[in-house]
Design an enzyme around this catalytic site. Structure first.
Site, PDB file in Angstrom:
ATOM      1  CG  ASN A  15      -1.619   1.036   1.257  1.00  0.00           C
ATOM      2  OD1 ASN A  15      -1.509   2.327   1.242  1.00  0.00           O
ATOM      3  ND2 ASN A  15      -3.057   0.872   1.714  1.00  0.00           N
ATOM      4  CG  HIS A  18       0.569   6.334   4.790  1.00  0.00           C
ATOM      5  ND1 HIS A  18      -0.218   7.461   5.023  1.00  0.00           N
ATOM      6  CD2 HIS A  18       0.185   5.292   5.397  1.00  0.00           C
ATOM      7  CE1 HIS A  18      -1.121   6.553   5.814  1.00  0.00           C
ATOM      8  NE2 HIS A  18      -1.296   5.543   5.698  1.00  0.00           N
ATOM      9  CG  HIS A  51      -8.149   4.212   1.036  1.00  0.00           C
ATOM     10  ND1 HIS A  51      -8.392   3.916   2.556  1.00  0.00           N
ATOM     11  CD2 HIS A  51      -9.317   4.569   0.734  1.00  0.00           C
ATOM     12  CE1 HIS A  51      -9.576   4.226   2.864  1.00  0.00           C
ATOM     13  NE2 HIS A  51     -10.381   4.597   1.809  1.00  0.00           N
ATOM     14  NE  ARG A  53      -9.285   8.264   4.730  1.00  0.00           N
ATOM     15  CZ  ARG A  53      -9.388   7.408   5.622  1.00  0.00           C
ATOM     16  NH1 ARG A  53      -8.465   6.475   5.696  1.00  0.00           N
ATOM     17  NH2 ARG A  53     -10.364   7.496   6.414  1.00  0.00           N
ATOM     18  NE  ARG A  57      -7.435  11.586   5.852  1.00  0.00           N
ATOM     19  CZ  ARG A  57      -7.970  10.880   6.770  1.00  0.00           C
ATOM     20  NH1 ARG A  57      -7.239   9.990   7.649  1.00  0.00           N
ATOM     21  NH2 ARG A  57      -9.313  10.972   7.072  1.00  0.00           N
ATOM     22  CD  GLU A  78      -7.265  -0.113   1.152  1.00  0.00           C
ATOM     23  OE1 GLU A  78      -7.419   0.957   2.040  1.00  0.00           O
ATOM     24  OE2 GLU A  78      -6.316  -0.951   1.455  1.00  0.00           O
ATOM     25  CB  THR A 109      -9.280   1.650   7.511  1.00  0.00           C
ATOM     26  OG1 THR A 109      -9.085   2.406   6.440  1.00  0.00           O
ATOM     27  CG2 THR A 109     -10.780   1.025   7.389  1.00  0.00           C
ATOM     28  CD  GLU A 159      -7.243  -6.208   3.163  1.00  0.00           C
ATOM     29  OE1 GLU A 159      -6.905  -6.116   1.793  1.00  0.00           O
ATOM     30  OE2 GLU A 159      -6.293  -5.624   3.708  1.00  0.00           O
ATOM     31  CG  HIS A 202      -5.207  -1.749   9.334  1.00  0.00           C
ATOM     32  ND1 HIS A 202      -4.960  -1.194  10.668  1.00  0.00           N
ATOM     33  CD2 HIS A 202      -5.876  -0.726   8.703  1.00  0.00           C
ATOM     34  CE1 HIS A 202      -5.244   0.250  10.510  1.00  0.00           C
ATOM     35  NE2 HIS A 202      -5.716   0.365   9.234  1.00  0.00           N
ATOM     36  N   GLY A 224       1.254  -1.514   4.456  1.00  0.00           N
ATOM     37  CA  GLY A 224       1.577   0.060   3.913  1.00  0.00           C
ATOM     38  C   GLY A 224       2.432   0.691   4.687  1.00  0.00           C
TER      39      GLY A 224
END
Ligand code: PXP
Length: 267
Positions: A15, A18, A51, A53, A57, A78, A109, A159, A202, A224
């Site tokens: 992921n 970031h 992802h 969002r 962000r 995502e 999340t 997942e 996660h 990630g």
């Protein structure tokens, strides 16, 4: 190591959200999450997760378009199950779409999707994505009722949310971490019996990945934040390669390595 019984090959999805978080701290183009995706793939990632969002962000619409155009491995998109995100997913038709709950105030999340309580709003989204040829994944807690509801909804994949296990393990609460791990194992078995493909993710780090990677039914991990953070110190390629090696070690012998899965999904 997971005994000597050969296991299914387990994919690593990296992921890259970031990298975009750092880029967005200053605006501009650096560091580029698409470059990070290429580095991760060259270091052994089997796919890339991003992802988009609702508040944009980190990952942007333009990042998704570039990832879809440039990646040589599958993109796992995502998304929240909203009309806007469905439209974007249908426009790009990524290999897989992972539906996640989204709460504007959360840092990340926080929990799994409530598939039991949100069957009606989720159903048309799952159907539209599947009709468009995307594999649909639901990010959920390892709870039997939620898993049953995911299967009933027609999802291809679940997942399992490993955030709670990782938090407990990292703060040294061994008893509670073991109980959560047992719940994840039970969830993986139950999901597999329902015909669902099982992924997990996660909060995973070098300290927590092995226990999760060793769960036989789990065929993909999505990781990630830790990898991007570790990449700052050792380089993203080394961080990804080490994670891959730890997964392989936890897994033990593999039944058969797939030939490289490309964006077309050919295995
Ligand atoms: N899987 C899902 C569904 C997620 O939402 C996230 C976080 O974006 C991850 C995996 C990766 O979590 P982490 O960044 O903590 O490794």
């Amino acid at each position: 190591m997971n005994g000597t019984v050969p296991q299914k090959y387990q994919r690593l999805g990296v992921n890259i959200d970031h990298v975009a978080t750092i880029r967005n701290a200053r605006g501009g183009r650096h560091p580029d999450p698409v470059r990070a995706a290429h580095i991760a793939i060259n270091a052994g990632a089997d796919g890339i997760t991003a992802h988009l969002r609702e508040d944009r962000r980190h990952i942007s619409d333009a990042d998704i378009a570039r990832l879809k155009d440039e990646l040589t491995r599958p993109l796992n998109f995502e998304m929240a199950a909203t009309e806007e995100m469905l439209k974007i997913a249908l426009q790009h038709q990524p290999h897989a779409c992972c539906l996640v709950p989204e709460n504007r105030e959360e840092r990340t999340t926080e929990g799994g999707l409530d598939v039991v309580g949100r069957h009606a709003p989720l159903e048309p989204v799952v159907k539209a994505l599947r009709d468009a040829g995307c594999r649909v994944s639901l990010f959920i807690e390892a709870d039997r009722a939620q898993l049953d509801a995911a299967a009933e909804l027609g999802a291809d994949i679940v997942e399992l949310h490993t955030g709670q296990y990782c938090e407990l393990a990292l703060c040294g609460d061994t008893g509670a971490a073991d109980a959560e791990l047992a719940r994840l194992r039970d969830g993986a078995t139950h999901a597999s019996e329902l015909g669902l493909e099982v992924h997990a993710g996660h909060g995973l780090t070098f300290n927590t990945v092995k226990a999760i990677a060793a769960i036989p039914e789990v065929v993909e991990l999505n990781i990630g934040h830790f990898l991007i953070g570790e990449g700052i110190f050792v380089g993203l390629d080394r961080a990804v390669a080490q994670m891959r090696a730890m997964m392989a070690d936890a897994r033990g012998p593999v039944i058969a390595y797939p030939s490289v899965q490309t964006v077309s999904g050919a295995a």
